[in-house]
Design a protein around this motif. Sequence first.
Motif, PDB file in Angstrom:
ATOM      1  N   GLY A  80       0.818  -1.201   0.000  1.00  0.00           N
ATOM      2  CA  GLY A  80       0.000   0.000   0.000  1.00  0.00           C
ATOM      3  C   GLY A  80       0.855   1.255   0.000  1.00  0.00           C
ATOM      4  O   GLY A  80       2.024   1.240  -0.409  1.00  0.00           O
ATOM      5  N   ASN A  81       0.288   2.366   0.492  1.00  0.00           N
ATOM      6  CA  ASN A  81       0.981   3.656   0.440  1.00  0.00           C
ATOM      7  C   ASN A  81       2.364   3.608   1.072  1.00  0.00           C
ATOM      8  O   ASN A  81       3.343   4.095   0.505  1.00  0.00           O
ATOM      9  CB  ASN A  81       0.144   4.725   1.141  1.00  0.00           C
ATOM     10  N   VAL A  82       2.450   3.027   2.265  1.00  0.00           N
ATOM     11  CA  VAL A  82       3.735   2.963   2.964  1.00  0.00           C
ATOM     12  C   VAL A  82       4.531   1.748   2.519  1.00  0.00           C
ATOM     13  O   VAL A  82       5.731   1.832   2.243  1.00  0.00           O
ATOM     14  CB  VAL A  82       3.532   2.942   4.489  1.00  0.00           C
ATOM     15  N   GLY A  83       3.877   0.608   2.435  1.00  0.00           N
ATOM     16  CA  GLY A  83       4.568  -0.640   2.120  1.00  0.00           C
ATOM     17  C   GLY A  83       5.325  -0.601   0.803  1.00  0.00           C
ATOM     18  O   GLY A  83       6.472  -1.061   0.713  1.00  0.00           O
ATOM     19  N   ALA A  84       4.703  -0.043  -0.230  1.00  0.00           N
ATOM     20  CA  ALA A  84       5.362   0.007  -1.541  1.00  0.00           C
ATOM     21  C   ALA A  84       6.627   0.852  -1.484  1.00  0.00           C
ATOM     22  O   ALA A  84       7.641   0.535  -2.126  1.00  0.00           O
ATOM     23  CB  ALA A  84       4.405   0.573  -2.585  1.00  0.00           C
ATOM     24  N   LEU A 134      14.635  -2.552  -2.802  1.00  0.00           N
ATOM     25  CA  LEU A 134      15.030  -2.804  -4.191  1.00  0.00           C
ATOM     26  C   LEU A 134      16.117  -1.831  -4.638  1.00  0.00           C
ATOM     27  O   LEU A 134      17.085  -2.217  -5.302  1.00  0.00           O
ATOM     28  CB  LEU A 134      13.812  -2.669  -5.114  1.00  0.00           C
ATOM     29  N   ARG A 135      15.947  -0.570  -4.280  1.00  0.00           N
ATOM     30  CA  ARG A 135      16.905   0.470  -4.697  1.00  0.00           C
ATOM     31  C   ARG A 135      18.306   0.175  -4.159  1.00  0.00           C
ATOM     32  O   ARG A 135      19.311   0.562  -4.760  1.00  0.00           O
ATOM     33  CB  ARG A 135      16.420   1.818  -4.193  1.00  0.00           C
ATOM     34  N   TRP A 161      11.212 -10.551  -2.520  1.00  0.00           N
ATOM     35  CA  TRP A 161       9.973 -11.178  -2.964  1.00  0.00           C
ATOM     36  C   TRP A 161       8.808 -10.319  -2.461  1.00  0.00           C
ATOM     37  O   TRP A 161       8.890  -9.745  -1.374  1.00  0.00           O
ATOM     38  CB  TRP A 161       9.838 -12.582  -2.368  1.00  0.00           C
ATOM     39  N   VAL A 162       7.737 -10.224  -3.250  1.00  0.00           N
ATOM     40  CA  VAL A 162       6.613  -9.375  -2.861  1.00  0.00           C
ATOM     41  C   VAL A 162       5.287 -10.107  -3.042  1.00  0.00           C
ATOM     42  O   VAL A 162       5.149 -10.985  -3.896  1.00  0.00           O
ATOM     43  CB  VAL A 162       6.579  -8.058  -3.667  1.00  0.00           C
ATOM     44  N   HIS A 163       4.318  -9.710  -2.214  1.00  0.00           N
ATOM     45  CA  HIS A 163       2.966 -10.273  -2.315  1.00  0.00           C
ATOM     46  C   HIS A 163       1.953  -9.226  -1.877  1.00  0.00           C
ATOM     47  O   HIS A 163       2.181  -8.481  -0.922  1.00  0.00           O
ATOM     48  CB  HIS A 163       2.825 -11.517  -1.435  1.00  0.00           C
ATOM     49  N   ASP A 164       0.844  -9.157  -2.597  1.00  0.00           N
ATOM     50  CA  ASP A 164      -0.255  -8.261  -2.261  1.00  0.00           C
ATOM     51  C   ASP A 164      -1.512  -8.801  -2.935  1.00  0.00           C
ATOM     52  O   ASP A 164      -1.435  -9.507  -3.945  1.00  0.00           O
ATOM     53  CB  ASP A 164       0.041  -6.834  -2.750  1.00  0.00           C
ATOM     54  N   GLY A 220       2.755  -6.303  -9.812  1.00  0.00           N
ATOM     55  CA  GLY A 220       3.365  -6.138 -11.127  1.00  0.00           C
ATOM     56  C   GLY A 220       4.325  -4.966 -11.187  1.00  0.00           C
ATOM     57  O   GLY A 220       5.379  -5.040 -11.834  1.00  0.00           O
ATOM     58  N   GLN A 221       3.986  -3.885 -10.511  1.00  0.00           N
ATOM     59  CA  GLN A 221       4.870  -2.722 -10.484  1.00  0.00           C
ATOM     60  C   GLN A 221       6.193  -3.053  -9.810  1.00  0.00           C
ATOM     61  O   GLN A 221       7.261  -2.623 -10.260  1.00  0.00           O
ATOM     62  CB  GLN A 221       4.177  -1.565  -9.771  1.00  0.00           C
ATOM     63  N   MET A 222       6.140  -3.821  -8.726  1.00  0.00           N
ATOM     64  CA  MET A 222       7.361  -4.203  -8.028  1.00  0.00           C
ATOM     65  C   MET A 222       8.183  -5.208  -8.841  1.00  0.00           C
ATOM     66  O   MET A 222       9.416  -5.147  -8.863  1.00  0.00           O
ATOM     67  CB  MET A 222       7.023  -4.789  -6.661  1.00  0.00           C
ATOM     68  N   VAL A 223       7.510  -6.114  -9.498  1.00  0.00           N
ATOM     69  CA  VAL A 223       8.208  -7.084 -10.342  1.00  0.00           C
ATOM     70  C   VAL A 223       8.928  -6.367 -11.478  1.00  0.00           C
ATOM     71  O   VAL A 223      10.077  -6.683 -11.817  1.00  0.00           O
ATOM     72  CB  VAL A 223       7.225  -8.139 -10.875  1.00  0.00           C
ATOM     73  N   ALA A 224       8.268  -5.355 -12.046  1.00  0.00           N
ATOM     74  CA  ALA A 224       8.909  -4.576 -13.113  1.00  0.00           C
ATOM     75  C   ALA A 224      10.157  -3.857 -12.628  1.00  0.00           C
ATOM     76  O   ALA A 224      11.078  -3.583 -13.399  1.00  0.00           O
ATOM     77  CB  ALA A 224       7.907  -3.568 -13.682  1.00  0.00           C
ATOM     78  N   ALA A 225      10.190  -3.561 -11.315  1.00  0.00           N
ATOM     79  CA  ALA A 225      11.347  -2.873 -10.733  1.00  0.00           C
ATOM     80  C   ALA A 225      12.435  -3.840 -10.277  1.00  0.00           C
ATOM     81  O   ALA A 225      13.493  -3.401  -9.817  1.00  0.00           O
ATOM     82  CB  ALA A 225      10.894  -2.007  -9.558  1.00  0.00           C
ATOM     83  N   GLY A 226      12.164  -5.155 -10.376  1.00  0.00           N
ATOM     84  CA  GLY A 226      13.196  -6.125 -10.049  1.00  0.00           C
ATOM     85  C   GLY A 226      12.863  -7.136  -8.977  1.00  0.00           C
ATOM     86  O   GLY A 226      13.687  -8.001  -8.666  1.00  0.00           O
TER      87      GLY A 226
END
Length: 317
Positions: free
Chosen positions: A9-13, A20-21, A27-30, A37-43
Amino acid sequence: MAVGFIGLGNVGAKLAGSLLRNGQDLWVHDLDPVLVGQMVAAGATAGESPAEMMRRCDVVITCLPSPAACSAVVEAMLPEVTAGKIWIEMSTTDADEVKRLGAAVIAAGGQAAECPVSGGCHRAATGNISIYMGGDRETFDAVLPLLTVLGRRVLHTGPLGSASTLKVMTNYLATANLLTLCEALVTMKAAGLDMATTYEAIRISSGTSFVHETESQMILNGSRDINFTMDLVKKDIGLFQSIAEAAEVPLEISPLMVSIFEDGISRYGPRAQSDRIIERLEEATGLQILAPGFPAEMVDDEPEEPGYEVVPGRGMA
């Protein structure tokens, strides 16, 4: 070390983005596949379920909207908890529930830490947010290298439950400050004062605060988008009121704050931005509390710096 993050969410992402940076194997789950998908695109790598996240990762972080959501996720992960696994809770939640779930993780052979954050979404995005850690010292030492990537100032608050209790208190104070700022801004407008001048008068005075220097800007811009919603405010100040009631402290301001936000939710909806609470007074007076030159969203302009442990009584170590 493989790290799992559940709740984007707002904070978690933003917290997950800091990992990631900084090159973390993440690994991510929501429940929202778009956020995953946005997190996967970032790596990042997508995890199919909380159980898979715990099975595949050394550390699993949860950042969820309610104690009930946290309970459901942790109970789903418990069968996969083994020696060496660590659960970190980063939500603002109920201390008793954190202690119950943490005890279950520890009984299964793992370690548990509660690590709520404070400082706003804009600082979560840059890794400059503050983190409270509740849990035993051994676990604190194990997770400190990770926490100093997620945030700048890290305070070990004591056993499980202590960090959640302190975080609820800080959110109560921030909410009280927001409500008094709303009254101050509307009163100055009614008295004929310029709003930009009023903002600066508060900022350079003994009345200034973190809330003023962030949320007042969002109010005056008109965006009123501080990335925190009224239902979350009501949850947090309700938790603080419950702590006071359990300790038999006869609070006077806290029940009024709960009532004000209940009214705000009835007017604007539970997902309305929290700083829209000023609109109750705008509607009552017919005034608009706006001024040119203020930003539509908060951006942390401080450079990202390595985090460190804050030692009580000494400021930092």
